[in-house]
Design a protein around this motif. Structure first.
Motif, mmCIF file in Angstrom:
data_model
loop_
_atom_site.group_PDB
_atom_site.id
_atom_site.type_symbol
_atom_site.label_atom_id
_atom_site.label_comp_id
_atom_site.label_asym_id
_atom_site.label_seq_id
_atom_site.Cartn_x
_atom_site.Cartn_y
_atom_site.Cartn_z
ATOM 1 N N GLY A 121 -40.146 87.423 35.556
ATOM 2 C CA GLY A 121 -39.954 88.423 34.512
ATOM 3 C C GLY A 121 -40.449 89.787 34.939
ATOM 4 O O GLY A 121 -39.797 90.807 34.662
ATOM 5 N N ALA A 122 -41.589 89.853 35.618
ATOM 6 C CA ALA A 122 -42.134 91.133 36.083
ATOM 7 C C ALA A 122 -41.180 91.805 37.066
ATOM 8 O O ALA A 122 -40.923 93.016 36.981
ATOM 9 N N ALA A 123 -40.645 91.033 38.013
ATOM 10 C CA ALA A 123 -39.730 91.597 39.003
ATOM 11 C C ALA A 123 -38.441 92.095 38.355
ATOM 12 O O ALA A 123 -37.949 93.191 38.666
ATOM 13 N N LEU A 124 -37.886 91.314 37.431
ATOM 14 C CA LEU A 124 -36.628 91.706 36.781
ATOM 15 C C LEU A 124 -36.824 92.926 35.892
ATOM 16 O O LEU A 124 -35.979 93.831 35.863
ATOM 17 N N LEU A 125 -37.935 92.978 35.171
ATOM 18 C CA LEU A 125 -38.188 94.126 34.309
ATOM 19 C C LEU A 125 -38.346 95.397 35.128
ATOM 20 O O LEU A 125 -37.771 96.441 34.802
ATOM 21 N N THR A 126 -39.104 95.309 36.202
ATOM 22 C CA THR A 126 -39.308 96.484 37.059
ATOM 23 C C THR A 126 -37.994 96.959 37.659
ATOM 24 O O THR A 126 -37.682 98.160 37.643
ATOM 25 N N ALA A 127 -37.194 96.033 38.186
ATOM 26 C CA ALA A 127 -35.918 96.403 38.798
ATOM 27 C C ALA A 127 -34.973 97.029 37.771
ATOM 28 O O ALA A 127 -34.286 98.020 38.074
ATOM 29 N N SER A 128 -34.959 96.503 36.559
ATOM 30 C CA SER A 128 -34.073 97.037 35.533
ATOM 31 C C SER A 128 -34.469 98.459 35.146
ATOM 32 O O SER A 128 -33.617 99.344 35.004
ATOM 33 N N ILE A 129 -35.770 98.693 34.976
ATOM 34 C CA ILE A 129 -36.248 100.018 34.594
ATOM 35 C C ILE A 129 -35.945 101.035 35.683
ATOM 36 O O ILE A 129 -35.493 102.153 35.421
ATOM 37 N N VAL A 130 -36.191 100.655 36.929
ATOM 38 C CA VAL A 130 -35.908 101.567 38.042
ATOM 39 C C VAL A 130 -34.422 101.900 38.096
ATOM 40 O O VAL A 130 -34.031 103.077 38.236
ATOM 41 N N ALA A 150 -26.518 96.983 37.759
ATOM 42 C CA ALA A 150 -27.810 96.368 38.076
ATOM 43 C C ALA A 150 -28.751 96.424 36.879
ATOM 44 O O ALA A 150 -29.461 95.444 36.580
ATOM 45 N N GLY A 151 -28.755 97.556 36.184
ATOM 46 C CA GLY A 151 -29.632 97.691 35.025
ATOM 47 C C GLY A 151 -29.261 96.734 33.900
ATOM 48 O O GLY A 151 -30.121 96.048 33.331
ATOM 49 N N VAL A 152 -27.977 96.662 33.571
ATOM 50 C CA VAL A 152 -27.525 95.798 32.477
ATOM 51 C C VAL A 152 -27.738 94.321 32.824
ATOM 52 O O VAL A 152 -28.256 93.539 32.017
#
Length: 514
Positions: free
Chosen positions: A204-213, A239-241
Motif C-alpha cells: 500500500g505504501a509503494a502504490l500510494l507513493t507512486a500514484s501521488i508522484v 499510472a496515477g489512475v
C-alpha cells in the motif's frame, strides 16, 4: 480532562504546546517561503521551475503523511513524531545550503518527508489524549502560535530576505524545532503502541507513493513541459489512475492498511476529506502567488508583501479560533463548513477585482474574506475527522485528512502554478519578444529588487503579465471554492464525543491474524 489534577493539566498543556510547535514548523515553512520565492528565483535562476520549490515539498509531504500516521499507530506516536521533526530540521538545513535550483528542489523534498509527519503526528497524539468535545478548547493554545505562523510567517520571511538572506527562511526552523523536541520529550506521554510485531503495509505504501508522484507530475507538466495528448502525460495519467485503483484493492485486504477503508464508512469523514483536498489546493495556491503580485505589481518589498497578507492571515486565524470555541460550546458543527465555503467563494470573487492599478491597501483588504472561509473549513474538518475515528485509527484518520489537504495543495500548486508560468511567459513574449522574455524568466533578471531598474516598457509588461497570471490562478480557485460550497451541504450533524472511548483490542500478531 476533568479527572486530571491541576498540576497534571498544566503539564499536559505544556506538552501540547510542544506538539503545536511541531505543527508550527509545518505552518511556518508553508508561509515563510512564499515571500522569498521571487528572490530565490532571481538568485538561483530557473523561474520556470519555481513552482517545484513548493511542489517538491508538498509532494513528499503528501506521499508520507498517511505513512507517518500509520507508523505512529503501530510503533508509538511520540517516537515517530520526534523522528519526523528531526528529519524536517535536517531538510531545512540542507535547503539553506542549496547552491542551485535543482539542489533546492531536492532538499525541499527531504524537508517534505519530515513535514508529512508534523501535523498528523501532533493531531493524532492530541486525539488520544483529549476528547473531541474538549479539543476545541485547545484552540486557546493554538492561538499562541498561530499568529506567529500565519501573521509573522510572511512578515518574517520578508524581513529575513530583505536584511539577511532567503536562506534564513529555512535556518529559522532549527531553534523552533529544538524547543518542540525538549517539551515533547519531557511532557508528552501518550498510550503505548500495541504489543506484538507490527504488520506494515508495504504494498500500500509503494502504490500510494507512486500514484501521488504520477498525478502531481501530470499536473505540473501537462500543457507546459509536454502537450496534454503526449505519451508522457497520457502515461502519467494512466499510472496515477491504475495506481489509485490498485491501492484501494490492496487496502481492502491488508491486515494493517495505511488508510483503513472502514474510516470511509462514516459519511461525514468522507465528505471532510473531499473538503480538505479542495481547501488545500485553494489555500496553498493563493498564499504562494499573492506575494508575487504584491511584489511585482504593487512594488512591495518581501517584508511589505508579508504585511499586505495580514488580512488573509488574520481572517484565517480568527475563524479557526472562533470556530473551535463555538463548536466546543454546543457541539454543533455543520453550519461552519457551509459558511466557510460561501466565504471562500466570495473571497475569490473579491480577489478577481485585483488589477495593475489597484491601490495596495485595497488589494490587501480584499484577502480577508478568503482567509476567513479557509479558516472555518480547516478547523471544522479537523474536529469532524477526530470525532469520526476510533482511537486505534486516530493516526490514520488524521493522516488521511492531512494527505488530502497536502495532495490538494500539491496538485493545485503544480497545475495552477504551471498555468501561471505559461501565461506569464506568453504575455512577456507577446509584448517584449522571445529573446527578452527568455532573458527575464531564465536569466535571473526578473526579481522584485531589480525590476525598477529595467526600462519602463519592460516594467509595464511584467506587471501586466503577473496580474494576468494571477487572474488565471483565481479562476481555477473559484471552481475549487464552488465545489467546496456544494460538498459542504452533504455533512450531517453528529454529536461530538465528550469522553475518550476505550481503545480497540490490540491486534493479534500471529501469522494468521486470528
Amino acid at each position: 480532562m476533568g479527572d486530571l489534577t491541576r498540576a497534571e493539566r498544566r503539564s499536559l498543556h505544556i506538552g501540547v504546546f510542544g506538539l503545536l510547535l511541531g505543527m508550527f514548523l509545518a505552518m511556518l515553512d508553508g508561509l515563510i517561503v512564499g515571500t522569498a520565492l521571487p528572490t530565490i528565483a532571481g538568485d538561483l535562476g530557473g523561474l520556470d521551475r519555481l513552482p517545484w520549490v513548493v511542489t517538491a515539498y508538498m509532494l513528499a509531504a503528501a506521499a508520507t503523511t498517511p505513512l507517518w500516521g500509520k507508523l505512529g499507530d503501530l510503533f508509538g506516536r511520540k517516537a515517530v513524531f520526534v523522528t519526523a521533526i528531526v528529519l524536517f530540521l535536517a531538510g531545512s538545513v540542507l535547503c539553506g545550503l542549496a547552491r542551485d535550483m535543482t539542489q533546492l528542489i531536492a532538499f525541499r523534498a527531504v524537508q517534505g518527508l519530515g513535514a508529512g509527519g508534523l501535523m498528523v503526528g501532533a493531531l493524532a497524539i492530541i486525539g488520544v489524549l483529549i476528547p473531541p468535545r474538549d479539543s476545541g478548547r485547545i484552540q486557546s493554545m493554538i492561538g499562541v502560535i498561530m499568529p506567529i505562523a500565519y501573521v509573522g510567517g510572511p512578515l518574517l520571511g520578508g524581513l529575513l530576505t530583505d536584511h539577511m538572506s532567503w536562506r534564513w527562511t529555512f535556518y529559522v526552523n532549527v531553534p523552533v524545532g529544538a524547543v518542540a523536541l525538549l517539551l515533547i520529550a519531557a511532557r508528552i506521554h501518550p498510550p503505548p503502541a500495541p504489543r506484538g510485531r507490527p504488520r506494515i503495509d508495504y504494498a500500500g505504501a509503494a502504490l500510494l507513493t507512486a500514484s501521488i508522484v504520477a498525478l502531481t507530475l501530470l499536473a505540473g507538466w501537462a500543457g507546459t513541459a509536454h502537450p496534454w495528448t503526449s505519451p508522457q502525460i497520457l502515461g502519467l495519467g494512466a499510472a496515477g489512475v491504475l495506481g489509485v485503483a490498485w491501492f484501494v484493492a490492496v487496502e481492502r485486504r491488508a491486515a494493517e492498511p495505511i488508510i483503513p477503508p472502514r474510516l470511509f464508512a462514516d459519511r461525514d469523514f468522507t465528505v471532510v476529506q473531499t473538503l480538505g483536498f479542495l481547501v488545500g489546493a485553494a489555500m496553498l495556491t493563493v498564499t504562494n502567488y499573492l506575494p508575487q503580485y504584491f511584489q511585482f505589481v504593487q512594488g512591495a518589498s518581501p517584508a511589505a508583501a508579508g504585511m499586505l497578507l495580514l488580512p488573509l492571515m488574520f481572517g484565517m486565524l480568527g475563524a479557526q479560533l472562533l470556530t473551535g470555541r463555538l463548536i466546543s460550546a454546543d457541539g454543533r458543527y455543520r453550519r461552519y463548513p457551509i459558511l466557510g465555503g460561501a466565504l471562500m467563494t466570495a473571497g475569490v470573487l473579491a480577489l478577481l477585482q485585483l488589477g495593475t492599478d489597484t491601490p495596495a491597501p485595497v488589494a490587501s483588504a480584499l484577502t480577508l474574506l478568503i482567509g476567513a472561509g479557509i479558516g472555518l473549513l480547516m478547523q471544522s474538518s479537523t474536529l469532524i475527522t477526530m470525532n469520526s475515528a476510533d482511537p486505534r485509527d486516530m493516526g490514520a484518520a488524521n493522516g488521511t485528512l492531512m494527505l488530502f489537504r497536502t495532495i490538494g495543495g500539491s496538485l493545485g500548486i503544480a497545475l495552477l502554478g504551471s498555468l501561471y508560468a505559461a501565461r506569464m511567459a506568453a504575455d512577456l513574449t507577446a509584448r517584449l519578444g522571445p529573446s527578452t522574455a527568455a532573458h527575464l524568466t531564465e536569466g535571473g533578471v526578473l526579481t522584485p529588487a531589480l525590476l525598477p531598474t529595467l526600462p519602463a516598457e519592460t516594467i509595464d509588461a511584467v506587471r501586466s503579465a503577473v496580474t494576468d497570471g494571477l487572474h488565471l490562478i483565481l479562476y481555477g480557485t473559484l471552481v475549487l471554492a464552488l465545489l467546496t460550497f456544494a460538498a459542504s451541504w452533504l455533512i450531517r450533524e453528529v454529536p461530538l464525543r465528550t469522553t475518550l472511548p476505550p481503545s480497540a483490542p490490540e491486534p493479534d500478531s500471529s501469522p494468521t491474524g486470528r
